[in-house]
Design an enzyme around this catalytic site. Sequence first.
Site, PDB file in Angstrom:
ATOM      1  N   LYS A 104       0.854  -1.188   0.000  1.00 43.81           N
ATOM      2  CA  LYS A 104       0.000   0.000   0.000  1.00 43.81           C
ATOM      3  C   LYS A 104       0.889   1.238   0.000  1.00 43.81           C
ATOM      4  CE  LYS A 104      -3.093   2.872   2.607  1.00 43.81           C
ATOM      5  NZ  LYS A 104      -3.515   3.266   3.973  1.00 43.81           N
ATOM      6  N   GLY A 165      -7.959   9.398  10.325  1.00 39.76           N
ATOM      7  CA  GLY A 165      -8.199   9.454  11.762  1.00 39.76           C
ATOM      8  C   GLY A 165      -9.238  10.447  12.206  1.00 39.76           C
ATOM      9  N   ALA A 191      -9.480   5.873   4.886  1.00 38.74           N
ATOM     10  CA  ALA A 191      -9.360   7.043   5.771  1.00 38.74           C
ATOM     11  C   ALA A 191     -10.685   7.758   5.967  1.00 38.74           C
ATOM     12  CB  ALA A 191      -8.317   8.036   5.266  1.00 38.74           C
ATOM     13  N   GLY A 192     -10.955   8.123   7.209  1.00 37.96           N
ATOM     14  CA  GLY A 192     -12.089   8.960   7.549  1.00 37.96           C
ATOM     15  C   GLY A 192     -13.287   8.248   8.128  1.00 37.96           C
ATOM     16  N   ASN A 213      -8.502   1.812  10.404  1.00 37.18           N
ATOM     17  CA  ASN A 213      -7.707   1.474  11.585  1.00 37.18           C
ATOM     18  C   ASN A 213      -8.242   2.204  12.818  1.00 37.18           C
ATOM     19  OD1 ASN A 213      -4.145   1.624  12.471  1.00 37.18           O
ATOM     20  ND2 ASN A 213      -5.834   0.610  13.458  1.00 37.18           N
ATOM     21  N   THR A 214      -8.175   3.541  12.782  1.00 38.38           N
ATOM     22  CA  THR A 214      -8.549   4.321  13.961  1.00 38.38           C
ATOM     23  C   THR A 214      -9.982   4.064  14.405  1.00 38.38           C
ATOM     24  OG1 THR A 214      -7.023   6.056  13.235  1.00 38.38           O
ATOM     25  CG2 THR A 214      -8.611   6.650  14.932  1.00 38.38           C
TER      26      THR A 214
END
Length: 262
Positions: A104, A165, A191-192, A213-214
Amino acid sequence: MTDNTHTLTIAGKTYRSRLLVGSGKYKDLDETRLATEASGAEIITVAIRRVNIGQDPNAPNLLDAVPPSKYTILPNTAGCYNAKDAVYTLQLARELLNGHKLVKLEVLGDEKTLFPNMPETLKAAETLVQDGFDVMVYCSDDPIQAKMLEEIGCVAVMPLASLIGSGMGILNPWNLSLIIEQAKVPVLVDAGVGTASDAAIAMELGCDGVLMNTAIAGAKDPIRMARAMKLAIEAGREAYLAGRIPKRFLATPSSPMAGRVV
C-alpha cells in the site's frame, strides 16, 4: 469497479472479506489479534516505519499476532512525505517479507492534514509498478488522478473519505461515485471512517471495500467495533446489490390502492 459479487479480487488473489484493517493504535498485540479476528478481515496493513515485523529481533513482533500464514500482510508507507522514501520503505518491506509484492503506497503532503501528496504519489507509483510491485494506492478523491494511477498499473485505488483518523465519514460521495463508475480496478475507501454507518454508506455507493484502523482501534471497545464494522460492510454490500429505491419528493403508499375494501 470489479464485477465480483461475493468476493474481492486484488492482484489475482480472491478474498471473502471486503474489510481491510490496520494494525496500529491498539493497547497491545493481544488486542490487535482479537480485534483483527473479530473483524473477519484477511488483509492487514502494517506501517513499516512504525511497527516491528522483524527489523528488531529483541522487540515484540507484530507477525506473531497476525501471522502471514493466516493473513495477507499489506506493508504501507505511512510517515513518508516523498516518493524516494516511500519506494525505499517498500523495497525494505519486500526484503523483510521474503519477496512480498502486494503493498500500500501512501505519500503524505504534511503532518497536519495527512492529505496525499499526489505528484509524489504518482511518481512513486510509477517506480514501484516498474519494479514489479502490486500497488494499492492511497489517493485524493479526484477522479482524474485516480484514473491516472490506474493507468500507471496500480491494482487498486484507495481514495480518502475524509482526513485520516478524523472519523468524519464520507464528505464527498459524488466524487467517490465518479471514481467507482470509471474504475476497472477495485476502489476501496481509505481514511475517515468513524463508525459502522460510514462503512455501510461506502459499500452502498458501490465501493469494493473499506480500509480502516482508527475507527476500530480508537473505539471504547475495539473488539466489539470490529464486529460492527464486519456486519456493516456485509450489509452495505447486500444493499448495493439489492438496489435501493429512488428518492422521491412525494409520498408513495406502501400498500396498493387497487382493490380497496372501502
